[in-house]
Motif scaffolding. Structure first.
Motif, short mmCIF file in Angstrom:
data_model
loop_
_atom_site.label_atom_id
_atom_site.label_comp_id
_atom_site.label_asym_id
_atom_site.label_seq_id
_atom_site.Cartn_x
_atom_site.Cartn_y
_atom_site.Cartn_z
N MET A 1 35.66 22.48 47.15
CA MET A 1 35.65 24.04 47.11
C MET A 1 34.80 24.62 46.18
SD MET A 1 38.69 26.52 45.57
CE MET A 1 39.92 25.65 46.44
N GLY A 2 33.78 25.47 46.59
CA GLY A 2 32.80 25.92 45.75
C GLY A 2 33.28 26.46 44.62
N SER A 3 32.34 27.24 43.84
CA SER A 3 32.84 27.96 42.49
C SER A 3 32.71 29.29 42.60
CB SER A 3 31.92 27.34 41.59
OG SER A 3 30.62 27.89 41.97
N LYS A 4 32.41 29.93 43.55
CA LYS A 4 32.57 31.41 43.65
C LYS A 4 33.73 31.94 43.96
CE LYS A 4 27.83 32.95 45.21
NZ LYS A 4 26.83 32.70 46.30
N ALA A 5 34.58 31.23 44.69
CA ALA A 5 35.99 31.60 44.84
C ALA A 5 36.28 32.93 45.57
CB ALA A 5 36.72 31.60 43.61
N VAL A 6 35.34 33.05 46.54
CA VAL A 6 35.57 34.54 47.56
C VAL A 6 36.69 34.09 48.41
CG1 VAL A 6 34.22 35.67 49.20
CG2 VAL A 6 33.24 34.91 47.23
N ILE A 7 37.53 35.13 48.54
CA ILE A 7 38.71 34.76 49.59
C ILE A 7 38.63 35.77 50.60
CG2 ILE A 7 41.28 34.90 49.76
CD1 ILE A 7 41.43 34.66 46.50
N VAL A 30 38.19 39.58 49.11
CA VAL A 30 38.00 39.29 47.69
C VAL A 30 36.90 38.62 47.09
CG1 VAL A 30 39.88 38.93 45.64
CG2 VAL A 30 40.62 39.13 47.77
N ALA A 31 36.13 39.37 46.31
CA ALA A 31 34.89 39.13 45.96
C ALA A 31 35.15 38.01 44.59
CB ALA A 31 34.09 40.14 45.23
N SER A 32 34.06 37.28 44.66
CA SER A 32 34.13 36.35 43.53
C SER A 32 34.56 37.15 41.83
CB SER A 32 32.89 35.78 43.25
OG SER A 32 32.72 34.69 42.43
N HIS A 33 35.28 36.78 41.30
CA HIS A 33 35.70 37.03 40.00
C HIS A 33 36.38 38.74 39.82
CE1 HIS A 33 32.12 34.72 38.20
NE2 HIS A 33 32.80 34.14 38.84
N GLU A 34 36.72 38.82 41.33
CA GLU A 34 37.51 40.07 41.46
C GLU A 34 38.87 40.08 41.25
OE1 GLU A 34 37.10 44.00 44.39
OE2 GLU A 34 37.27 42.04 45.42
N SER A 35 39.76 40.92 40.52
CA SER A 35 41.16 41.03 40.60
C SER A 35 41.49 42.23 41.79
CB SER A 35 41.56 41.47 39.12
OG SER A 35 42.88 41.77 39.06
N LEU A 190 37.58 34.60 31.42
CA LEU A 190 37.76 33.63 32.12
C LEU A 190 37.09 34.26 33.40
CD1 LEU A 190 41.38 32.60 31.51
CD2 LEU A 190 39.24 31.74 30.47
N LYS A 191 37.28 35.10 33.94
CA LYS A 191 36.74 35.93 35.09
C LYS A 191 37.04 34.91 36.50
CE LYS A 191 32.56 38.15 33.36
NZ LYS A 191 32.85 38.00 32.02
N LYS A 192 38.31 34.96 36.66
CA LYS A 192 38.71 34.08 37.94
C LYS A 192 38.79 35.22 38.95
CE LYS A 192 40.13 30.73 35.26
NZ LYS A 192 39.42 29.48 35.26
N THR A 193 38.88 34.58 40.02
CA THR A 193 39.29 35.47 41.50
C THR A 193 40.89 35.63 41.25
OG1 THR A 193 37.36 34.61 42.49
CG2 THR A 193 38.98 35.70 43.82
N ILE A 194 41.37 36.82 41.10
CA ILE A 194 42.63 36.85 41.05
C ILE A 194 43.23 37.85 42.31
CG2 ILE A 194 44.62 37.79 39.49
CD1 ILE A 194 42.91 37.54 37.09
N VAL A 195 44.28 37.18 42.77
CA VAL A 195 45.21 37.92 43.78
C VAL A 195 46.35 38.23 43.01
CG1 VAL A 195 46.30 38.30 45.92
CG2 VAL A 195 44.16 37.13 45.80
N PHE A 196 47.06 39.34 42.72
CA PHE A 196 48.13 39.79 42.03
C PHE A 196 48.93 40.58 42.84
CE2 PHE A 196 50.56 42.16 38.87
CZ PHE A 196 50.28 41.64 37.51
N VAL A 197 50.30 40.27 42.95
CA VAL A 197 51.11 41.09 43.69
C VAL A 197 52.40 41.75 42.83
CG1 VAL A 197 53.27 40.57 45.02
CG2 VAL A 197 51.18 39.59 45.93
N THR A 198 52.33 42.89 43.18
CA THR A 198 53.41 43.90 42.12
C THR A 198 53.88 44.80 43.20
OG1 THR A 198 53.91 45.09 40.07
CG2 THR A 198 51.50 45.37 41.39
N HIS A 199 55.15 45.42 42.67
CA HIS A 199 55.45 46.68 43.40
C HIS A 199 55.30 47.85 42.18
CE1 HIS A 199 59.46 45.02 41.51
NE2 HIS A 199 59.28 46.36 41.25
#
Ligand SMILES: Nc1ncnc2c1ncn2[C@@H]1O[C@H](COP(=O)(O)OP(=O)(O)OP(=O)(O)O)[C@@H](O)[C@H]1O
Length: 297
Positions: A1-7, A30-35, A190-199
């Motif tokens: 896996m590359g390091s950009k982490a675009v989903i 989902v862009a690189s480093h985006e939450s 840290l600048k991760k690419t984050i997918v976060f679920v909430t209601h």
């Protein structure tokens, strides 16, 4: 896996055995480093969508890619170990100590036990835990401490992508707010690419660079920055969702970490104005202009 982490989600659909159509046709990048936060009512397909990223769920059709690679072509076990996953009620292994919980994945990925433990100690400090708690078992910790361990565990293998499924859903509102603030601090470094679920729409606006509001069937009602959604809800559904529970509370703006956070009279974050440092925010909404929304019937 590359390091950009675009989903990328491309026309994904999920029909579970038994016929439930959890997701009809969902596309998003989902862009690189985006939450990005997926928010919606119960059963709107949030968890299903998130689990497609690490192949805990495979789409019935469509595809999910990471840096251009179709995840269907990747080994699911390797994929899961390379992606941080933080879930509600921490999901810790009850018969393992805190340290063992944090070091499991790094050791499986080839770190020496010693290196993994050193790193675990650093991570515990990062998430605000005393290293001495490492020898305890999860049941010997408070709910908030367990969630912190869950975050440390999600970060242990230094993943580029972090999936967070209602990670703070099981703790009381004060601890929840602390954990949210700490996640913002962490993400700044840290600048991760984050997918976060909430209601919880307030949580979504606080932690998301962009927020995706879902209707049942994983249908996107609106996607945008908190500012965009607050300023211009796409329709009545979004307006009601965004304004739900807000009633006639007095909103004001507080500056937190260089960002203008809209805070209600109870001290709860209701939105963010002017996203990134250095970014002009002349179009920031006056709190008075925010939709107050009717309480949904
Ligand atoms: N393994 C499964 N088998 C059958 N149906 C499922 C399965 N997992 C989820 N579903 C159904 O798919 C739909 C979407 O579920 P999902 O968990 O993705 O929604 P959600 O938005 O995350 O909900 P919640 O906020 O309640 O966690 C629901 O109707 C749910 O009952």
């Amino acid at each position: 896996m590359g390091s950009k982490a675009v989903i990328g989600f491309e026309n994904v659909r999920k029909e579970y055995p038994g016929g439930t159509l959890a997701v009809e046709d969902f596309s998003l990048e989902v862009a690189s480093h985006e939450s990005v936060v997926l928010v919606g009512t119960s059963g709107s397909g949030k968890t299903t969508l998130m689990r497609m990223v690490n192949r805990m769920v495979d789409p019935t059709s469509g595809r999910v890619h990471i840096d251009g690679d179709d995840v269907a072509s990747l080994d699911p076990v390797q994929l899961r170990r390379s992606i941080g996953y933080v879930m509600q009620a921490s999901g810790l292994l009850p018969h393992h100590t805190v340290l063992d919980n944090i070091t499991t994945v790094p050791v499986l990925r080839g770190s020496s036990r010693r290196d993994a433990r050193t790193r675990a100690g650093e991570l515990m400090e990062t998430v605000g835990l005393d290293a001495a708690l490492g020898r305890r078992y999860p049941w010997q910790l408070s709910g908030g401490q367990q969630q912190r361990v869950g975050v440390a565990r999600g970060l242990a293998a230094d993943p580029n992508i972090l999936l967070m499924d209602e990670p703070f859903g099981a703790v009381d509102p004060i601890v929840r707010r602390e954990l949210q603030q700490e996640l913002l601090h962490l993400q700044r470094d840290l600048k991760k690419t984050i997918v976060f679920v909430t209601h919880d729409i307030d949580e979504a606006f606080l932690v998301g660079d962009r927020v995706v509001i879902l209707r049942p069937g994983g249908i996107i009602a609106q996607v945008g920055t908190p500012q965009e959604i607050l300023a211009e809800p796409a329709d009545d559904f979004v307006a009601s969702f965004v304004g739900a529970d807000r009633g006639t509370r007095t909103l004001h703006v507080e500056r937190v970490d260089g960002r203008d956070i809209v805070v209600d009279a109870d001290g709860r974050a209701a939105g963010v104005l002017g996203r990134s440092p250095g970014e002009q925010s002349p179009d920031a909404q006056s709190p008075d202009a925010l939709p107050t929304g009717e309480t949904p019937s």
